[in-house]
Design a protein around this motif. Structure first.
Motif, mmCIF file in Angstrom:
data_model
loop_
_atom_site.group_PDB
_atom_site.id
_atom_site.type_symbol
_atom_site.label_atom_id
_atom_site.label_comp_id
_atom_site.label_asym_id
_atom_site.label_seq_id
_atom_site.Cartn_x
_atom_site.Cartn_y
_atom_site.Cartn_z
ATOM 1 N N ALA A 120 0.830 -1.114 -0.001
ATOM 2 C CA ALA A 120 0.030 0.019 -0.079
ATOM 3 C C ALA A 120 0.865 1.334 0.074
ATOM 4 N N PRO A 121 1.839 1.562 0.729
ATOM 5 C CA PRO A 121 2.726 2.718 1.020
ATOM 6 C C PRO A 121 3.507 2.737 -0.585
ATOM 7 N N ALA A 122 3.869 1.631 -0.779
ATOM 8 C CA ALA A 122 4.680 1.528 -2.283
ATOM 9 C C ALA A 122 4.019 2.159 -3.108
ATOM 10 N N ARG A 123 2.696 1.680 -3.398
ATOM 11 C CA ARG A 123 1.977 2.171 -4.595
ATOM 12 C C ARG A 123 1.586 3.695 -4.126
ATOM 13 N N ALA A 124 1.483 4.179 -2.975
ATOM 14 C CA ALA A 124 1.011 5.486 -2.797
ATOM 15 C C ALA A 124 2.247 6.351 -3.221
ATOM 16 N N VAL A 125 3.603 6.024 -3.017
ATOM 17 C CA VAL A 125 4.608 6.748 -3.299
ATOM 18 C C VAL A 125 4.577 6.831 -4.972
ATOM 19 N N TYR A 126 4.371 5.795 -5.681
ATOM 20 C CA TYR A 126 4.451 5.928 -7.142
ATOM 21 C C TYR A 126 3.292 6.767 -7.527
ATOM 22 N N TRP A 127 2.121 6.922 -6.937
ATOM 23 C CA TRP A 127 1.121 7.756 -7.232
ATOM 24 C C TRP A 127 1.428 9.115 -6.919
ATOM 25 N N LEU A 128 2.274 9.460 -5.789
ATOM 26 C CA LEU A 128 2.298 10.769 -5.575
ATOM 27 C C LEU A 128 3.684 11.243 -6.233
ATOM 28 N N TRP A 129 4.722 10.457 -6.595
ATOM 29 C CA TRP A 129 5.769 10.681 -7.530
ATOM 30 C C TRP A 129 5.218 11.384 -8.626
ATOM 31 N N ASP A 130 4.088 10.923 -9.343
ATOM 32 C CA ASP A 130 3.652 11.241 -10.604
ATOM 33 C C ASP A 130 3.000 12.757 -10.431
ATOM 34 N N LYS A 131 2.578 13.041 -9.308
ATOM 35 C CA LYS A 131 1.946 14.489 -9.041
ATOM 36 C C LYS A 131 2.983 15.352 -8.463
ATOM 37 N N ASP A 132 3.807 14.900 -7.882
ATOM 38 C CA ASP A 132 4.731 16.127 -7.219
ATOM 39 C C ASP A 132 5.913 15.184 -6.319
ATOM 40 N N PRO A 133 7.043 14.916 -7.027
ATOM 41 C CA PRO A 133 8.118 13.963 -6.314
ATOM 42 C C PRO A 133 8.552 14.694 -4.896
ATOM 43 N N ASP A 134 8.495 15.909 -4.748
ATOM 44 C CA ASP A 134 8.464 16.009 -3.229
ATOM 45 C C ASP A 134 7.681 15.780 -2.220
ATOM 46 N N GLU A 135 6.665 15.714 -2.694
ATOM 47 C CA GLU A 135 5.339 15.258 -1.857
ATOM 48 C C GLU A 135 5.729 13.642 -1.755
ATOM 49 N N ALA A 136 6.138 13.059 -2.651
ATOM 50 C CA ALA A 136 6.163 11.698 -2.486
ATOM 51 C C ALA A 136 7.427 11.312 -1.534
ATOM 52 N N VAL A 137 8.398 12.074 -1.510
ATOM 53 C CA VAL A 137 9.570 11.768 -0.639
ATOM 54 C C VAL A 137 9.064 12.221 0.829
#
Length: 200
Positions: free
Chosen positions: A90-107
């Motif tokens: 679940a958190p792995a998927r979340a990071v990939y989704w966030l990365w497409d929107k904003d890499p800083d938010e994903a990190v």
């Protein structure tokens, strides 16, 4: 500008947790960005024949001694979570989704997830907890919750894990610097020297 460092990690990896605190300052010394790439160790273990460190005699005992020692050395908050290890899709998927929107938010989210598990003892393998971490960070947890059920995001995460294995990623943390592989948080000083010298 040099190529970014690819940082592969599983959220259930305590050594990945330590690396998550150290990789960006190291990268900044070499004017490099970091691409945070969550992966899943389960599929990699199926290929390598390995198994979680905690399940291995002697090695598991060493890890349970070594990780708190490393965290004390670097001033990183740490407490063994329960249960350990856990599935972290679940958190792995979340990071990939966030990365497409904003890499800083994903990190920012990835760091918060790691902190939630290894400092606060929250079971981030539970999708509801992973979403609460996002909400705590001021992210759109409702949209993220819907995204986690998206077949396209599930397929993307699966493809990312398979691609990591094809690249030779078998553990966490694992780094690729200009396609040069480095496995383990203990390889960070060597990686630092490699970048400083341009390899050898």
């Amino acid at each position: 500008m040099p190529e970014p460092i690819d940082f592969y990690f599983d959220f259930s990896s305590p050594y990945g947790y330590v690396a998550a605190h150290l990789i960006e300052p190291l990268a900044q010394r070499h004017i490099r960005a970091v691409r945070w790439r969550p992966t899943l160790l389960g599929p990699a273990f199926q290929v390598s024949g390995n198994r979680p460190l905690g399940d291995q005699p002697l090695k598991g005992d060493y890890m349970r001694h070594d990780v708190p020692r490393l965290c004390r050395r670097y001033g990183i908050p740490f407490a063994w979570p329960e249960p350990f290890p856990i599935g972290t899709v679940a958190p792995a998927r979340a990071v990939y989704w966030l990365w497409d929107k904003d890499p800083d938010e994903a990190v920012r989210y990835a760091k918060a997830v790691y902190r939630a598990y290894f400092a606060e003892g929250r079971n981030i393998g539970d999708a509801a907890v992973a979403l609460q971490v996002a909400a705590d960070e001021g992210l759109d947890a409702e949209a993220l919750g819907q995204a986690l059920q998206d077949p396209d995001l599930k397929a993307r995460t699966k493809a990312a894990v398979e691609h990591a294995i094809k690249l030779g990623v078998f553990g966490s943390p694992f780094f690729l610097v200009d396609e040069e592989p480095f496995w383990g948080v203990d390889r960070l000083p060597l990686m630092d020297e490699w970048m400083a010298r341009g390899g050898w």
